[in-house]
Design a protein around this motif. Structure first.
Motif, mmCIF file in Angstrom:
data_model
loop_
_atom_site.group_PDB
_atom_site.id
_atom_site.type_symbol
_atom_site.label_atom_id
_atom_site.label_comp_id
_atom_site.label_asym_id
_atom_site.label_seq_id
_atom_site.Cartn_x
_atom_site.Cartn_y
_atom_site.Cartn_z
ATOM 1 N N SER A 298 0.849 -1.191 0.000
ATOM 2 C CA SER A 298 0.000 0.000 0.000
ATOM 3 C C SER A 298 0.882 1.237 0.000
ATOM 4 N N LEU B 291 -5.441 2.058 -5.906
ATOM 5 C CA LEU B 291 -5.617 0.659 -5.510
ATOM 6 C C LEU B 291 -5.121 0.525 -4.078
ATOM 7 N N ASP B 292 -5.354 -0.620 -3.436
ATOM 8 C CA ASP B 292 -4.647 -0.925 -2.195
ATOM 9 C C ASP B 292 -3.841 -2.200 -2.442
ATOM 10 N N MET C 63 -4.087 -5.118 -1.673
ATOM 11 C CA MET C 63 -4.877 -6.301 -2.016
ATOM 12 C C MET C 63 -5.352 -6.257 -3.469
ATOM 13 N N SER C 64 -5.942 -5.135 -3.861
ATOM 14 C CA SER C 64 -6.427 -5.054 -5.248
ATOM 15 C C SER C 64 -5.249 -4.983 -6.226
ATOM 16 N N GLU D 48 -4.352 -8.586 -6.868
ATOM 17 C CA GLU D 48 -5.334 -9.204 -7.740
ATOM 18 C C GLU D 48 -5.178 -8.715 -9.183
ATOM 19 N N LYS E 13 -6.303 -13.108 3.174
ATOM 20 C CA LYS E 13 -6.882 -12.312 2.088
ATOM 21 C C LYS E 13 -5.831 -12.049 1.009
ATOM 22 N N ALA F 227 -5.379 -15.076 -0.981
ATOM 23 C CA ALA F 227 -6.533 -15.240 -1.877
ATOM 24 C C ALA F 227 -6.430 -14.278 -3.054
ATOM 25 N N ALA F 228 -5.802 -13.114 -2.829
ATOM 26 C CA ALA F 228 -5.684 -12.120 -3.895
ATOM 27 C C ALA F 228 -4.491 -12.408 -4.812
#
Lengths: 157, 337
Positions: free
Chosen positions: B126, B144-145, B147-148, B151, B196, B199-200
């Motif tokens: 981040s 974005l952060d 996580m995104s 992804e 998370k 998962a990303a």
């Protein structure tokens, strides 16, 4: 307001219940929204939404409300706009790395989520914010999607 | 260790079955070796030799160097620029990408550019808030952060698509990393946050400085319960503290770094505090490697970079392995002769 925001998170379970009652009512009113035109309903509705959620959550009107997934703590109040959890800079007392005198939005979110029935939604990865929806009503968008889904389901059956 | 299919500098290794990249860091981790990465502080200059000189001090001791992206929100040479220089002579950098300064258009462009230059590892962050750096008046982007961002790059790599859905003809083959800080509240959420990130798309994790072993063990135990340890390579962060005064200053002024009193007391009680700081770092590495799920260490030795080689050497974690560096194979041959 900061103090109100902290208070609503402490009562995350209550506000979850309120929203869960409120959403079906809005969906029931779908015929009115369609007759009026969703685009025409947009302006007054976003004003109302901003007034309510601004007072309660310090809502920033990102247009893609995720409060149900963030323990009723608005993640757009995070100075880094993080949508998926706290950064690594949270202070030992649980305050923000940037604003040392304020609670970390995500420390609050985690506490709030533990109070909610569907608090585990906090574990889902959130998509990036669509900035073209900023300032628009999240309620209307959700209602429109639900109503459309229901209509499609009816057509199929 | 020399791979039988070792390429010329700047060329990628062939991608083995089950691997996502032709990078050395992924090779070492998947082969089950204890990996060592380090942090390469970017220069405040436009001189390439400044980058090479900083990289050379790690020669033979690290499997990857993190090229930081405006860390601490301070302005330095860009991570993309450093990676361009490093890959040119065959180094394996970990390109850090922070969401603070660039939006999704710029970031995806950098990912393609980086991968084209031979970057095989990207660490998605981040980023620190602009308020903590030397340009507090700058506009924070945070489109974005972390996580995104993970992804997004995973989609680019695995689906050959930009975030917009537009096609990419040759996708960026990158090994995706993320950061974790088990030492900052809310502690119960931290393992879930790592879940998370996995998962990303996160394949390896580098953590914040680890001084609090019990807290780290707890974090790893919860992560194991969540079934995360077989899905990700965890490299806890370590680093030598120059003195008790430095450690106290860092603890009080750098958010997210937790240094227990015992560590500061041990430093303060030593005759040579700098040496003791290095010894503490070695002790921590040896303790960490015994913890289930730890695949390596990430050494952050800010302003003490020259001590990394000795720390790693004395810790014994490489077990005689010599990570690649420019000219290594010629030197090893000479030694043998």
């Amino acid at each position: 307001m900061y103090s109100v925001r902290l208070w609503t998170v402490r009562h995350a379970r209550f506000f979850e219940r309120v929203y869960n009652m409120f959403e079906p009512v809005l969906v029931k009113l779908h015929p009115i929204w369609s007759k009026l035109g969703y685009d025409r309903a947009e302006k007054p509705m976003s004003k109302i939404e901003q007034a309510c959620k601004g007072l309660l959550f310090d809502c920033k009107m990102c247009g893609q409300c995720a409060l149900s997934s963030t323990g009723m703590s608005c993640s757009m109040n995070c100075p880094k706009n993080l949508r998926n959890g706290p950064c690594g800079g949270v202070r030992l007392n649980g305050n923000c790395e940037v604003y040392a005198e304020k609670r970390c939005v995500w420390v609050e979110a985690w506490d709030g989520s533990r109070k909610m029935k569907n608090g585990d939604r906090i574990f889902a990865v959130q998509k990036p914010v669509n900035f073209s929806q900023q300032g628009s009503s999240s309620w209307l968008r959700v209602v429109r999607q639900i109503a459309q889904r229901e209509e499609q389901a009816e057509e199929r059956s | 260790m020399i791979f039988p299919d070792e390429p010329n500098p700047g060329e990628m290794l062939p991608i083995l079955p089950g691997h996502t990249t032709g990078g050395r860091l992924e090779r070492v981790l998947r082969a089950g070796h204890f990996a060592v990465t380090s942090e390469l502080a970017p220069p405040d200059s436009a001189n390439p030799e400044d980058v090479y000189a900083r990289a050379r001090v790690f020669d033979g001791y690290v499997d990857g160097m993190n090229a930081t992206d405006g860390s601490g929100a301070n302005c330095h040479m860009s991570s993309v620029g450093m990676c361009a220089l490093l890959t040119r002579i065959g180094y394996a950098p970990v390109m850090q990408v922070s969401c603070r300064d660039k939006n999704r258009i710029a970031i995806q462009g950098d990912v393609l550019g980086g991968a084209a230059m031979g970057v095989t590892n990207i660490l998605c962050l981040s980023g620190d808030g602009v308020q903590s750096g030397d340009h507090p008046e700058a506009k924070p982007v945070f489109d974005l952060d972390s996580m995104s961002l993970l992804e997004t790059i995973r989609t680019m790599r695995d689906k050959s698509e930009f975030l917009s859905g537009r096609k990419i003809t040759d996708p960026p083959k990158v090994f995706l990393g993320a950061a974790a800080n088990p030492f900052a509240p809310p502690y119960d959420f931290r393992p879930h946050r790592m879940a998370k990130k996995i998962a990303a798309g996160a394949q390896f994790i580098q953590t914040q400085y680890c001084f609090d072993i019990p807290r780290f063990k707890e974090f790893m135990a919860r992560s194991r319960d969540l079934g995360l340890l077989e899905k990700v390579f965890v490299l806890p962060g370590v680093g030598p503290m120059a003195s008790a005064r430095t450690a106290t200053w860092i603890r009080n002024n750098v958010p997210g770094i937790h240094i227990p009193d015992a560590v500061i007391k041990r430093l303060a009680g030593a005759q040579d505090q700098k040496k003791e700081g290095q010894q503490i770092c070695i002790d921590l590495i040896q303790e960490l490697r015994e913890i289930e799920g730890v695949s390596g260490v990430h050494v952050m030795a800010y302003r003490q970079e020259e001590s990394v080689a000795e720390i790693i050497d004395r810790s014994g974690v490489l077990e005689g392995r010599v990570p690649w560096y420019p000219g290594r194979d010629q030197e090893l041959q000479k030694e043998r002769a």
